[in-house]
Design a protein around this motif. Sequence first.
Motif, mmCIF file in Angstrom:
data_model
loop_
_atom_site.group_PDB
_atom_site.id
_atom_site.type_symbol
_atom_site.label_atom_id
_atom_site.label_comp_id
_atom_site.label_asym_id
_atom_site.label_seq_id
_atom_site.Cartn_x
_atom_site.Cartn_y
_atom_site.Cartn_z
ATOM 1 N N PHE A 39 0.351 -1.295 -0.199
ATOM 2 C CA PHE A 39 -0.433 0.102 0.091
ATOM 3 C C PHE A 39 1.249 1.109 -0.277
ATOM 4 O O PHE A 39 0.716 2.422 -0.433
ATOM 5 C CB PHE A 39 -1.383 -0.299 0.996
ATOM 6 N N TRP A 52 1.867 1.489 -3.172
ATOM 7 C CA TRP A 52 0.708 2.318 -3.948
ATOM 8 C C TRP A 52 0.533 4.209 -3.983
ATOM 9 O O TRP A 52 0.033 4.447 -5.010
ATOM 10 C CB TRP A 52 -0.503 1.554 -3.302
ATOM 11 N N PHE A 65 -2.257 1.069 -10.336
ATOM 12 C CA PHE A 65 -3.440 0.170 -10.992
ATOM 13 C C PHE A 65 -2.836 -1.061 -10.929
ATOM 14 O O PHE A 65 -3.962 -1.743 -10.670
ATOM 15 C CB PHE A 65 -4.172 0.801 -12.142
ATOM 16 N N ASN A 101 -3.464 -2.618 -7.475
ATOM 17 C CA ASN A 101 -4.521 -2.999 -7.288
ATOM 18 C C ASN A 101 -4.608 -4.540 -8.015
ATOM 19 O O ASN A 101 -5.458 -4.917 -7.437
ATOM 20 C CB ASN A 101 -5.520 -1.763 -7.533
ATOM 21 N N LYS A 102 -4.492 -4.518 -8.597
ATOM 22 C CA LYS A 102 -5.529 -5.265 -9.775
ATOM 23 C C LYS A 102 -4.168 -6.481 -8.794
ATOM 24 O O LYS A 102 -5.072 -8.248 -9.674
ATOM 25 C CB LYS A 102 -4.317 -5.247 -11.605
ATOM 26 N N HIS A 106 -3.004 -7.855 -6.060
ATOM 27 C CA HIS A 106 -4.033 -7.722 -4.951
ATOM 28 C C HIS A 106 -5.355 -8.203 -5.502
ATOM 29 O O HIS A 106 -5.861 -9.447 -4.734
ATOM 30 C CB HIS A 106 -3.990 -6.895 -4.127
ATOM 31 N N LEU A 107 -6.001 -7.801 -6.201
ATOM 32 C CA LEU A 107 -7.526 -8.283 -6.277
ATOM 33 C C LEU A 107 -7.186 -9.920 -7.512
ATOM 34 O O LEU A 107 -7.791 -10.573 -6.455
ATOM 35 C CB LEU A 107 -8.572 -7.724 -7.758
#
Length: 338
Positions: free
Chosen positions: A267, A270, A283, A286-287, A289-290
């Motif tokens: 984070f 990020w 982004f 984010n992708k 981690h998803l």
Amino acid sequence: MEPSVAVVILNWNGKTWLERFLPSVVQTDYLNLQIVIGDNASTDDSIDFLKNNYPQLTILENDKNYGFAGGYNHILSRVKADYFVLLNSDVEVPTNWIKPVIDLMQSDSTIAVAQPKLKWQLQKTEFEYAGAAGGFIDLYAYPFCRGRIFDTVETDNGQYNTTIDLFWASGAAFFIKSSAWQQVCGLDADLFAHMEEIDLCWRLKNLGYRVVCCADAEVYHVGGGTLNANNPYKTYLNFRNNLLIMQKNLPKSEAYARIFVRIWLDFLAWLQFLMKGKFAFAFAINKAHLHFLMQLDNTSKKRTTHQVPLLQHTGVYTESIVWAYFVKGIKKFNGLKW
């Protein structure tokens, strides 16, 4: 008779690199050697170039691009040798780069993986980012090298001219006993590319094998030949795969606690990307981690009964490399306290 060695170069639209560096590979003076070009369904004229200029080499073709991990798995299933050397196409080698590594690996049956020193091909006095003088990780599985921590790459002044145990060896010039490769079924194709060599070394170390750097040999790597560091997709792969290999290889008693801390450290990265206006890279995290969360069940099925507590392994820095580098200002490997 020397052990048989297969140098295997995985190619994908890399004719430029083959033209530039394959001449050094074919001049290798190791006797019991075969050189294999594994092609990942290239769309350039790599294959025609090889057939016209290097008819003596073995060319094995995949039916599609399986990535680095899957590509090597498909190719090496068709190669027979005592040792495999996974060599990037953007690596220049001296004539005597194989024998010192093989001699070292032959000296101990528990050595499954090794690498030579990796120097930067564009400035051969400096270590190269991808592997330098061998790979390590910290408490939260951040990888770094002897000779490179984050973006600080050292000049080679002989400070790492010792053969030592590592946590991981670089996939740019990756020596592995074929029996060890087959025992753990090679690379994890789901990783596609990046961190796959760390995962492979981790699985082997969990089984009691050693990973070493042979300081008596060196090669010269351009780096970023297939996927540039400024590509957000590389950021995505690195962040996603790092979490995946932690889940796979850490004991359950410590896996999720370390992953929890690691996600918060991600984070901070990020936030840094956001503040620098690098929105595509933010982004990508984010992708990553998803997709890590979406693959939790699939990854859990890959866990074995051989997870070893992280601090029982060699090559693990027992503190946070992020804290050491960014807060304490330690930029060189020799400045770390082990």
